[in-house]
Enzyme design. Structure first.
Site, PDB file in Angstrom:
ATOM      1  CG  ASN A  80      -0.652  -6.796   3.841  1.00 47.14           C
ATOM      2  OD1 ASN A  80      -0.641  -5.919   2.999  1.00 47.14           O
ATOM      3  ND2 ASN A  80       0.250  -6.855   4.809  1.00 47.14           N
TER       4      ASN A  80
ATOM      5  CG  HIS B 194      -6.916   0.436  12.625  1.00 49.93           C
ATOM      6  ND1 HIS B 194      -7.416   1.718  12.668  1.00 49.93           N
ATOM      7  CD2 HIS B 194      -6.420   0.290  11.360  1.00 49.93           C
ATOM      8  CE1 HIS B 194      -7.237   2.299  11.496  1.00 49.93           C
ATOM      9  NE2 HIS B 194      -6.627   1.455  10.689  1.00 49.93           N
ATOM     10  CD  GLU B 195      -3.764  -2.327  10.567  1.00 47.43           C
ATOM     11  OE1 GLU B 195      -4.103  -2.547   9.387  1.00 47.43           O
ATOM     12  OE2 GLU B 195      -3.439  -1.199  10.969  1.00 47.43           O
TER      13      GLU B 195
ATOM     14  CG  HIS C 184      -8.412  -1.951   7.578  1.00 44.63           C
ATOM     15  ND1 HIS C 184      -9.137  -0.991   6.926  1.00 44.63           N
ATOM     16  CD2 HIS C 184      -7.399  -1.284   8.198  1.00 44.63           C
ATOM     17  CE1 HIS C 184      -8.596   0.206   7.152  1.00 44.63           C
ATOM     18  NE2 HIS C 184      -7.547   0.050   7.933  1.00 44.63           N
TER      19      HIS C 184
ATOM     20  CD  GLU D 233      -2.864   1.161   2.388  1.00 45.79           C
ATOM     21  OE1 GLU D 233      -4.054   1.458   2.223  1.00 45.79           O
ATOM     22  OE2 GLU D 233      -2.388   0.906   3.497  1.00 45.79           O
TER      23      GLU D 233
ATOM     24  CD  GLU E  17      -6.476   3.201   6.788  1.00 47.07           C
ATOM     25  OE1 GLU E  17      -6.644   2.928   7.986  1.00 47.07           O
ATOM     26  OE2 GLU E  17      -5.814   2.474   6.036  1.00 47.07           O
TER      27      GLU E  17
ATOM     28  N   GLY F  19       2.597   1.765  10.977  1.00 50.50           N
ATOM     29  CA  GLY F  19       2.349   1.064  12.233  1.00 50.50           C
ATOM     30  C   GLY F  19       1.951  -0.371  11.981  1.00 50.50           C
ATOM     31  CB  ALA F  20      -0.340  -2.466  11.681  1.00 47.40           C
ATOM     32  CG  MET F  21      -0.361  -3.174   4.830  1.00 48.36           C
ATOM     33  SD  MET F  21      -1.453  -1.808   4.372  1.00 48.36           S
ATOM     34  CE  MET F  21      -2.467  -2.625   3.140  1.00 48.36           C
TER      35      MET F  21
END
Length: 845
Positions: free
Chosen positions: A258, A290-291, A294, A122, A313, A254-256
């Site tokens: 995927n 949070h992740e 998503h 991203e 987001e 911070g994080a992603m």
């Protein structure tokens, strides 16, 4: 970069990829084939690539002509016909150390250097890993096959489970239909822990073997319970067989999120269950939640284009609090929202030139620049909190269930979400929310008694110069008086006879109860005096809100810090963490009005001592068994204030704790460790202690301890040690590029180190751009500077250095805004310095 006029998906629409990658860590090279089946709308199509060597392109087995356009990050291909076609593109490239695309993370185990390969695609970096149509709308299924220079004891993971290994090639199951930026994999020597949710989803946490096994436990528990919560709340099953959480030693963000393989900075996934502050547990839990939010909102249903990034987001930012509040209700996690997200959004959103939540972008550098944590994350989340409050949870859940059912494995826009919530609630949600989504900024609502009538008016609020273009918002007023309407859509509103209303209600008039709506209030003298006379009767959030709004109004020159100073002692003995957070934010802002080492600063330190001394006596320096969450979270504010005040008891207690733990500083309680270490370095420090801590920073894998050492060493007053620190900024063996911003900010915020840090970034800007310029965090180095500078000299130097860089894609808005931020602060200090210092002087007499 030349402007991209059309999206590649308009010309070629992929349906399936077969990706083969052969990765060699030793030579830092990789090669592969990207085989893409899709529908060509025209004979002239384009496929994304960046930093790839394109060796050949075939269409349905036959070579076709192509050219590479690096400006457009494209391979332009000429096809013989339109319609369904299978492209086979052979390519090669190099692994880089930019933390984008496919890249190595570096770490040590028992002094031996090792690598863990991970990915970060991203926003537009999948094209650095394989040729693809690298746009959110270009969803397809993927078959991934990876070969690497493998040795015994290594693990490889990806979005989907591995189905077989043949001749050293690892084959993964076909993915669901998904966007390219969510593809991920990682390999190397890893440890892991796994569990299973009630519905049968495998959940795992993966990390290097530099960490103790029990550091994975907390994340595993939070991840499992978060997925179970979301399946229930969204009334939509988690759509993949597993959810892996991978901690990468080098990670820019911070994080992603995927899909099925979430990647994290180690600090935001792993923690020592025996010695981690409550605050850090809250942070790690909310990042994980949070992740995982998503996985539905962003992954299952994805924004159609980056202009609707907020759909991903903002929503995940709200849901992290909804989830943690549900699974850990005793944490009162919404209080963190009030002390972090709300003030960040209100501060940033008051600067003229700020982006709206929904913002048009095309250029890849511009796309990266819209990841503004205070707007797309924090303001967007506040906007959705407003929407949740308006429609209620029942309609929210029904609307989301229908939204997922309608758009799963496809794309959506903001209008689709409002439509789903509107249908479920029977309200025109879009009409209310679009005034917040499409417009930058927010209103100040002025409450006045005029001719005996309580009247309200709204006007855009600015900190610094701002051009009023007569914006208005549909404001959920949330008043404690029933006579006030739910929504204020007009510029002005007359509520009724004030004395009658006051008598009927029996309490001071108040707006924005709960502080959930994105506006601030300017009460007239009558209303504010009434509120302050009854301040002890108010709940903690209302007290926070009074302090927050007064501070912002002072920043915007609609109030004065000198007027706020005598109010602070009213709040100083509060046992509420959020009240202390708001009060000390105001108090710390007073530091910009004093010159270091002056009589004014001496008086300010006495004021800090007056605010904190009773709380220091109550709480003590060290944590106590069984104390409340509020006390645990309040203590850092009190210790910070006491040590700034040079309180003799606090300094002595910190020094004693240091001496008692000198043999194992990492073992100091994580709640107070940074204060003990910082006190020692500033007041009792030596070259030997500095070197000892710097060596510990290099050696430890404990991210929390690393952060404490960074905060400690950057506070030194010794110019030689400051120079030594700045000399390590570009040494990745000591300070990883992912951590550099924290070190830079620490030295810049240190009065004794500011010049050295400012000289470094100006001298080595090109190095910084080469090292971290490719990711969405780069512009925040400028934001950091603007948060600290407050003198005319620094403003002039900032403008001299950054104004020539205004045309740089991705930096334009940030530089213009930050010039305004510093300029408004300089004007504020010059105008109010004497009055503020006089008020402080009176307060300590």
């Amino acid at each position: 970069m030349a402007e991209q006029l059309t999206h590649f998906y308009e010309k070629f629409q992929p349906s399936h990829y077969n990706i083969y990658l052969d990765i060699n860590r030793d030579t830092k090279e990789f090669s592969g084939t990207s085989t893409i089946t899709g529908d060509a709308m025209t004979t002239a199509i384009s496929i994304h690539q960046k930093f790839l060597n394109i060796e050949s392109v075939q269409a349905d087995g036959k070579a076709v002509s192509f050219n590479k356009d690096d400006d457009q990050e494209a391979i332009n291909i000429d096809l013989p016909t339109t319609g369904v076609v299978t492209l086979a593109i052979q390519f090669s490239a190099k692994l880089t150390d930019t933390m984008m695309g496919i890249y190595p993370s570096y770490y040590e185990v028992d002094g031996v250097k090792k690598q863990l390969i991970g990915t970060q695609f991203e926003t537009t970096a999948a094209r650095q890993a394989f040729p693809c149509v690298d746009e959110p709308e270009a969803k397809a299924t993927f078959d991934l096959a990876i070969k690497f220079d493998e040795h015994a004891g290594e693990t490889i993971i990806s979005n989907m489970p591995e189905v077989r290994t043949e001749n050293g090639v690892h084959y993964f199951d076909t993915t669901m239909r998904m966007s390219t930026y969510l593809i991920a994999f990682g390999f190397g020597e890893m440890q892991s822990k796994e569990t299973t949710t009630k519905s049968g989803v495998k959940v795992g946490v993966f990390a290097t073997k530099a960490h103790k096994a029990d550091e994975l436990d907390f994340a595993l528990d939070i991840a499992k319970r978060s997925i179970e919560f979301y399946e229930d709340f969204y009334q939509t099953p988690y759509p993949l067989p597993h959810s892996w959480q991978l901690a990468l030693p080098d990670f820019s963000a911070g994080a992603m999120e995927n899909w099925g393989l979430v990647t994290y900075r180690e600090a935001y996934l792993l923690l020592d269950p025996k010695n981690t502050s409550f605050e850090m547990k809250q942070l790690v839990a909310t990042v994980i939640a949070h992740e995982l939010a998503h996985q539905w909102f962003g992954d299952l249903v994805t924004m159609k284009w980056w202009d609707d990034l907020w759909l991903n987001e903002s929503f995940a930012n709200m849901m992290e609090y909804v989830a943690i509040d549900a699974i850990e209700p005793d944490w009162h996690i919404w209080e963190v929202f009030q002390t972090s997200e709300a003030p960040a959004a209100l501060q940033r959103d008051a600067t003229d030139g700020v982006q709206s939540v929904h913002v048009q972008v095309e250029n890849p550098a511009e796309i990266d620049s819209i990841f503004d944590s205070a707007i797309v994350y924090a303001k967007g989340a506040r906007m959705l909190v407003m929407a949740r409050a308006l429609v209620g949870d029942k309609a929210l859940r029904e609307g989301l269930k229908n939204y997922f059912a309608a758009h799963k494995f496809h794309n959506a826009t903001g209008a689709d979400l409002w439509s789903a919530l509107g249908d479920a609630s029977g309200m025109n949600v879009g009409a209310i929310m679009n005034s917040w989504l499409e417009q930058p900024g927010y209103p100040v609502v002025t409450a006045k008694v005029q001719n005996g009538q309580l009247t309200l008016s709204q006007q855009q609020f600015f900190i610094g110069d701002g051009k009023d273009v007569d914006r208005k918002w549909q404001i959920p007023l949330n008043s404690n008086y029933d006579a006030v309407p739910e929504i204020m859509a007009d510029k002005t509103l007359t509520v009724g006879d004030y004395q009658q209303l006051r008598q009927e209600n029996g309490k001071p008039f108040f707006l924005n109860v709960g502080n959930n709506s994105h506006f601030i209030i300017q009460y007239d003298e009558t209303s504010m005096a009434d509120i302050l006379d009854h301040v002890a009767d108010l709940d903690a959030i209302s007290q926070l809100q009074i302090l927050q709004d007064l501070r912002l109004l002072a920043d915007g020159r609609q109030n004065s810090y000198a007027n706020i100073v005598p109010l602070l002692p009213k709040f100083a003995d509060s046992h509420s963490n959020i009240v202390n957070a708001a009060m000390y934010r105001v108090a710390n802002n007073l530091k910009k009005f004093v010159t270091p080492k002056s009589n004014e600063e001496k008086a300010l330190k006495q004021f800090f001592d007056r605010l904190s001394a009773a709380q220091l006596d109550r709480l003590g320096f060290a944590p106590k068994a069984g104390e409340s969450n509020d006390d645990q979270l309040t203590r850092p504010y009190i210790l910070s204030a006491s040590l700034y005040a040079e309180n003799a008891d606090a300094m002595a207690a910190a020094h004693t704790l240091f001496k008692q733990n000198e043999g194992s500083l990492a073992g100091l309680s994580a709640d107070i460790r940074v204060f003990v270490l910082r006190n020692e370095v500033k007041n009792f420090g030596s070259q030997a202690l500095f070197d000892k801590l710097l060596a510990a920073y290099r050696q430890t894998a404990d991210a929390s301890y690393k952060q404490d050492i960074c905060a400690t060493l950057t506070s030194t007053t010794d110019p030689d040690l400051i120079a030594k620190l700045v000399g390590q900024f570009e040494n990745a063996d000591t300070i990883k590029p992912q951590d550099l911003r924290a070190w830079f900010r620490g030295v810049l915020a240190n009065d004794d180190g500011q010049q050295a840090a400012w000289d470094w970034i100006r001298k080595d800007w090109q190095w910084l751009e080469d090292t971290v310029g490719g990711d969405m965090e780069f512009a925040t180095y400028i934001t950091v500077i603007s948060g600290i500078f407050h003198t005319p000299q620094r403003l002039a130097e900032f403008k001299e250095f950054f104004e020539p860089k205004i045309p740089t894609p991705g930096l334009t808005r940030e530089i213009k805004m930050d010039i305004s931020v510093i300029d408004s602060r300089v004007q504020l200090v010059q105008a109010e310095k004497a009055d503020v210092n006089e008020a402080v002087s009176r307060a300590v007499k």
